[in-house]
Design an enzyme around this catalytic site. Structure first.
Site, mmCIF file in Angstrom:
data_model
loop_
_atom_site.group_PDB
_atom_site.id
_atom_site.type_symbol
_atom_site.label_atom_id
_atom_site.label_comp_id
_atom_site.label_asym_id
_atom_site.label_seq_id
_atom_site.Cartn_x
_atom_site.Cartn_y
_atom_site.Cartn_z
ATOM 1 C CG ASP A 38 37.436 30.361 31.215
ATOM 2 O OD1 ASP A 38 37.119 29.845 32.415
ATOM 3 O OD2 ASP A 38 37.312 31.519 31.118
ATOM 4 C CE1 TYR A 163 39.303 41.512 40.270
ATOM 5 C CE2 TYR A 163 38.174 43.788 40.123
ATOM 6 C CZ TYR A 163 38.806 42.659 39.518
ATOM 7 O OH TYR A 163 38.232 42.619 38.439
ATOM 8 C CE LYS A 227 17.615 41.448 51.123
ATOM 9 N NZ LYS A 227 18.285 40.224 51.882
ATOM 10 N NE ARG A 236 30.199 50.796 40.888
ATOM 11 C CZ ARG A 236 30.358 51.237 42.370
ATOM 12 N NH1 ARG A 236 29.824 52.385 42.484
ATOM 13 N NH2 ARG A 236 30.816 50.383 43.427
ATOM 14 C CG ASP A 314 30.416 50.967 46.840
ATOM 15 O OD1 ASP A 314 31.087 50.765 45.836
ATOM 16 O OD2 ASP A 314 29.316 50.537 46.969
HETATM 17 C C1 UGA Z 1 32.351 45.398 40.239
HETATM 18 C C2 UGA Z 1 33.740 44.703 40.356
HETATM 19 O O1 UGA Z 1 34.794 45.076 41.506
HETATM 20 C C3 UGA Z 1 34.927 45.625 39.348
HETATM 21 O O2 UGA Z 1 36.123 45.130 39.334
HETATM 22 C C4 UGA Z 1 34.359 45.549 38.017
HETATM 23 O O3 UGA Z 1 35.062 46.224 37.168
HETATM 24 C C5 UGA Z 1 33.030 46.107 38.186
HETATM 25 O O4 UGA Z 1 32.043 45.369 39.246
HETATM 26 C C6 UGA Z 1 32.098 45.954 36.760
HETATM 27 O O5 UGA Z 1 31.299 45.087 36.649
HETATM 28 O O6 UGA Z 1 32.968 46.630 35.967
HETATM 29 P P1 UGA Z 1 31.165 47.290 41.633
HETATM 30 O O7 UGA Z 1 30.621 48.197 40.496
HETATM 31 O O8 UGA Z 1 31.179 47.716 42.911
HETATM 32 O O9 UGA Z 1 32.282 46.482 41.135
HETATM 33 O O10 UGA Z 1 30.143 45.972 41.611
HETATM 34 P P2 UGA Z 1 28.388 45.624 41.967
HETATM 35 O O11 UGA Z 1 28.807 44.440 42.563
HETATM 36 O O12 UGA Z 1 27.822 45.450 40.504
HETATM 37 O O13 UGA Z 1 28.242 46.895 42.846
HETATM 38 C C7 UGA Z 1 27.765 47.944 42.289
HETATM 39 C C8 UGA Z 1 26.911 48.622 43.296
HETATM 40 O O14 UGA Z 1 25.700 48.107 43.637
HETATM 41 C C9 UGA Z 1 27.881 48.856 44.684
HETATM 42 O O15 UGA Z 1 27.378 50.120 45.307
HETATM 43 C C10 UGA Z 1 27.047 47.852 45.581
HETATM 44 O O16 UGA Z 1 27.184 48.000 46.921
HETATM 45 C C11 UGA Z 1 25.653 47.754 44.987
HETATM 46 N N1 UGA Z 1 24.684 46.612 45.253
HETATM 47 C C12 UGA Z 1 25.082 45.540 44.793
HETATM 48 C C13 UGA Z 1 23.501 46.913 45.594
HETATM 49 O O17 UGA Z 1 23.082 48.111 46.200
HETATM 50 N N2 UGA Z 1 22.651 45.579 45.867
HETATM 51 C C14 UGA Z 1 23.083 44.612 45.431
HETATM 52 O O18 UGA Z 1 22.078 43.775 45.668
HETATM 53 C C15 UGA Z 1 24.167 44.586 44.856
#
Ligand code: UGA
Length: 359
Positions: A38, A163, A227, A236, A314
């Site tokens: 790493d 990604y 936010k 999720r 998303d």
């Molecule tokens: C991310 C990565 O892209 C994936 O590769 C990974 O597998 C996944 O995380 C994971 O942790 O396993 P995502 O679930 O979209 O995907 O990641 P987040 O940034 O944690 O977002 C989750 C959701 O929260 C999204 O809908 C995003 O728009 C939302 N979000 C994020 C908010 O509403 N507020 C924030 O401050 C940040």
């Protein structure tokens, strides 16, 4: 160190969130020798003195990685740039780092007859369209299945999917190497793992936008609004890191049951909308820090363009079908959402509580 190939593992990306927990578990519970690679070792500082760990501070392109593959019966690849804020802002780095390093690694595993365990992502399912957008809908219909669900990438212009598309191409290459050249592999698709040693807090130990857990922790620790991107209606399934590592250990221990298989590693019982996650985290934060129990924490809606910039899209729902993992790996993710969050929030408070302001 003397080497027994079957008892030697190479882990590329052992210093990240998942890598640090996996390394810890392997060193604690097995007699494997680990060659770890790493560019960052802050999360594994406590393990560096272990005599069964041979750590190299280098990236996956270094020739020492390929020397290590020759000595290892198993190679695990975790290295990736996995924060969505990077996918539409530095897509070249995201795509190239995913593809070039892993392509070389899987070819080396094929040549050396090493087993290749690849951490892909739940994001390969792409632009999911659940049965009723914004509602739980028909869960059985919405389940994402490793061997039958379509992988739907958005248009090329929508770089959010850079990604996922690069992870998908590596999955397809792994599958093809297995099919044509006999590569022994297992592909894992993580669904939002959470736990101690997750993402950075912006301005403290990193810059930019981390994943949602750390964004909300930043807001709570600094008394800023939480936010909700595009209303926080998307869902999720947050999976506790300890449960996730149990699954990886089962893959290591059950090579015949996991050979040339893809597994969803997630906890469908922990599904929640991001809006409800914000409310739950505020509640649990106050439990962990009763001194702030009277405080009001603000929740604000924000557009994805304002939050991430152009090119963000998303998945509305990422609900894993884990029947294959449960059956073949004899695995059950047992940690519920509230407990997973409590442990994670407490770890953030312990790590950052005194380093950030509380106005
Ligand atoms: C991310 C990565 O892209 C994936 O590769 C990974 O597998 C996944 O995380 C994971 O942790 O396993 P995502 O679930 O979209 O995907 O990641 P987040 O940034 O944690 O977002 C989750 C959701 O929260 C999204 O809908 C995003 O728009 C939302 N979000 C994020 C908010 O509403 N507020 C924030 O401050 C940040």
């Amino acid at each position: 160190m003397s080497y027994n190939r079957d008892k030697t593992i190479t882990i590329v990306g052992c210093g990240g969130f998942i890598g640090s927990h996996l390394l810890e578990r392997i060193l604690d519970t097995t007699d494997f020798i680990v060659h770890g690679f790493d560019i960052d070792f802050r999360k594994i500082n406590h393990l560096l003195g272990n005599e069964r760990l041979d750590f190299h501070k280098t990236d996956m392109h270094d020739s020492s990685v390929f020397e290590s593959v020759k000595k290892s019966g198993t190679v695990i690849s975790l290295a990736a740039l996995c924060n969505p804020s990077l996918y539409n802002t530095v897509p070249l780095e995201v795509i190239e780092s995913n593809i070039s390093g892993n392509l070389e690694l899987l070819k080396a595993c094929c040549d050396q007859k090493s087993r290749f365990i690849y951490f892909s992502t739940s994001e390969v399912y792409g632009r999911t369209v659940s049965s009723i957008a914004g509602e739980p809908g028909d869960s059985e219909k919405d389940l994402l299945r490793e061997d039958s669900s379509p992988l739907i990438m958005g248009p090329v212009r929508v770089q959010r999917w850079s990604y996922a598309a690069s992870k998908q191409i590596i999955e397809r290459l792994i599958y093809a190497y297995g099919f044509e050249k006999g590569l022994d592999y297992t592909i894992l698709r993580p669904f939002n793992f959470i736990g101690p040693r997750m993402d950075f807090i912006p301005g403290v130990d990193g810059e930019g936008i981390p994943r949602v857990l750390a964004c909300f922790m930043d807001a709570l620790l600094n008394n800023k609004p939480l936010k909700l991107v595009d209303g926080g209606v998307n869902r999720r399934c947050f999976t506790y890191i300890g449960d996730a590592i149990d699954a990886v250990m089962a893959v290591l221990g059950r090579p015949d049951d996991s050979r040339r298989e893809i597994f969803n590693i997630g906890n469908p019982s922990n599904e929640i909308t991001i809006n409800d996650l914000a409310c739950l985290m505020i509640k649990l934060y106050k439990e962990v820090r009763p001194e702030f129990s009277g405080k009001l924490y603000d929740i604000q809606k924000v557009s994805s363009v304002d939050f991430y910039g152009q090119g963000y899209e998303d998945s509305d729902r990422r609900l894993p079908d884990i029947r294959k993992a449960c059956e073949r790996l004899r695995w059950v993710p047992g940690t519920n959402l509230a407990d997973s969050l409590r442990i994670t929030i407490k770890a953030y408070v312990d790590q950052y509580g005194n380093r950030v302001s509380q106005k």
